[in-house]
Enzyme design. Structure first.
Site, short mmCIF file in Angstrom:
data_model
loop_
_atom_site.label_atom_id
_atom_site.label_comp_id
_atom_site.label_asym_id
_atom_site.label_seq_id
_atom_site.Cartn_x
_atom_site.Cartn_y
_atom_site.Cartn_z
N ASN A 12 0.87 -1.18 0.00
CA ASN A 12 0.00 0.00 0.00
C ASN A 12 0.90 1.23 0.00
OD1 ASN A 12 -1.80 2.05 0.55
ND2 ASN A 12 -2.35 1.34 2.59
N LYS A 14 0.03 4.22 -0.16
CA LYS A 14 -0.63 5.39 0.46
C LYS A 14 -0.43 6.61 -0.45
CE LYS A 14 -0.16 3.17 4.88
NZ LYS A 14 0.03 3.23 6.32
N HIS A 100 -9.45 0.98 5.37
CA HIS A 100 -8.15 1.17 6.03
C HIS A 100 -8.36 2.13 7.21
CE1 HIS A 100 -4.05 2.37 6.83
NE2 HIS A 100 -3.66 1.29 6.15
N GLU A 102 -6.73 4.52 8.27
CA GLU A 102 -6.50 5.93 7.97
C GLU A 102 -7.76 6.56 7.36
OE1 GLU A 102 -2.86 5.37 5.81
OE2 GLU A 102 -1.85 4.87 7.68
N GLU A 170 -5.02 -5.09 10.95
CA GLU A 170 -3.97 -4.09 11.12
C GLU A 170 -4.19 -3.32 12.43
OE1 GLU A 170 -2.16 -2.86 7.13
OE2 GLU A 170 -3.93 -1.64 7.40
N GLY A 176 3.06 1.93 10.85
CA GLY A 176 4.10 2.96 10.69
C GLY A 176 4.88 3.26 11.95
N SER A 216 3.76 -2.44 10.30
CA SER A 216 5.21 -2.56 10.49
C SER A 216 5.79 -3.89 10.04
CB SER A 216 5.58 -2.27 11.95
OG SER A 216 5.25 -0.94 12.28
P1 PGA Z 1 3.16 0.07 7.61
O1 PGA Z 1 1.65 0.33 7.09
O2 PGA Z 1 3.63 -1.21 6.97
O3 PGA Z 1 3.92 1.26 7.16
O4 PGA Z 1 3.08 -0.07 9.09
C1 PGA Z 1 0.73 -0.72 6.96
C2 PGA Z 1 -0.58 -0.21 6.44
O5 PGA Z 1 -1.03 0.87 6.82
O6 PGA Z 1 -1.23 -0.91 5.64
#
Ligand code: PGA
Length: 264
Positions: A12, A14, A100, A102, A170, A176, A216
């Site tokens: 992803n 983003k 997601h 976010e 997640e 992140g 992560s």
């Molecule tokens: P990350 O993000 O691997 O940077 O932790 C995962 C995600 O948001 O799908």
């Protein structure tokens, strides 16, 4: 990971990337040798919408598929700034991430919104990657399993099956941050998710549906995470932006799957 469910690694991007980055990424993936193990994996890259067509041009040769990061629940209409599932399908996507965290947080998407988006994805012929996950506070309060299984039950359409749906667990606090849950915690949540799917969609769908872990995931922890029986792949943010890291992730997943398949 289980030998009956081919692993999925979904990147992803983003809101990151440029057309130059897409070219470099695709070229470096092309320069790697696609061995038989890697062909057993489903590799999905989800770039920002404007980069999707360019990615699709390169994807067929590089043996990965392209997905969207979100879609609207309607097919078309007066929704400035939005993209429909049909449009994603039209330009060459095979899947789309929905729900997601976010988007749940920044755009107030709730389970019923996510369910409508997943239905739109299915109708357009896309696989919906439905994301669920708890906050740090919910984890501290011991609510993880309840929150996550409720999200699963309320976000997945009635008609969903293992063919058109994947689930991504997640933990919001792991995205992140470089932090991941303990291995037994991931195992417990994934097992509970599969149990929830069994209850609502039946044992067969539950046995076949792919449940990814995200938060992560890096080349050096992917093998340990994917060794968990109910973890069928990874949704990767940061590490998907580097072709080297993404490639190592995919290779590690493929090796593990090949080892498991040889054992049976
Ligand atoms: P990350 O993000 O691997 O940077 O932790 C995962 C995600 O948001 O799908």
């Amino acid at each position: 990971m289980n030998h009956k469910r081919p692993p999925v690694i979904a990147g992803n991007w983003k809101m990151n990337g440029t057309s130059e980055m897409v070219r470099q990424f695709s070229e470096s993936i092309l320069n790697n040798v696609w061995d038989e193990n890697l062909k057993q994996c489903e590799i999905i890259v989800c770039p920002p919408a404007p980069l999707i067509p360019l990615f699709c041009e390169n994807a067929s040769q590089a043996a990965f598929v392209v997905g969207g990061q979100d879609c609207h629940s309607s097919e078309s209409g007066a929704y400035t700034g939005d993209v429909s599932a049909l449009m994603l399908k039209d330009v060459g996507c095979n899947s789309v991430i929905v729900g997601h965290s976010e988007r749940r947080i920044s755009y107030n998407e709730i389970n019923s919104t996510v369910k409508l988006k997943a239905s739109a994805a299915k109708k357009a012929g896309l696989t919906a990657i439905v994301c669920v996950g708890e906050t740090q506070d919910q984890k501290n309060d011991g609510e993880t399993v309840e929150i996550v299984t409720t999200q699963v039950l309320e976000s997945i359409p009635e008609s969903a099956s293992d063919i058109d749906t994947m689930i991504a667990y997640e933990p919001i606090w792991a995205i992140g941050t470089g932090k991941i849950p303990k291995i037994n915690e991931i195992a417990n949540v994934h097992n509970a998710i599969r149990g929830a799917v069994a209850k609502s969609k039946g044992a067969e769908v539950a046995e076949r549906i792919r449940i990814l872990y995200g938060g992560s995931v890096k080349p050096d922890n992917v093998a340990e995470i994917l060794s968990i029986d109910d973890v069928d792949g990874a949704l990767v943010g940061g590490a998907s932006l580097s072709s080297n890291d993404f490639w190592s992730l995919c290779t590690n997943a493929a090796k593990l799957f090949a080892m498991l398949s040889r054992k049976v």
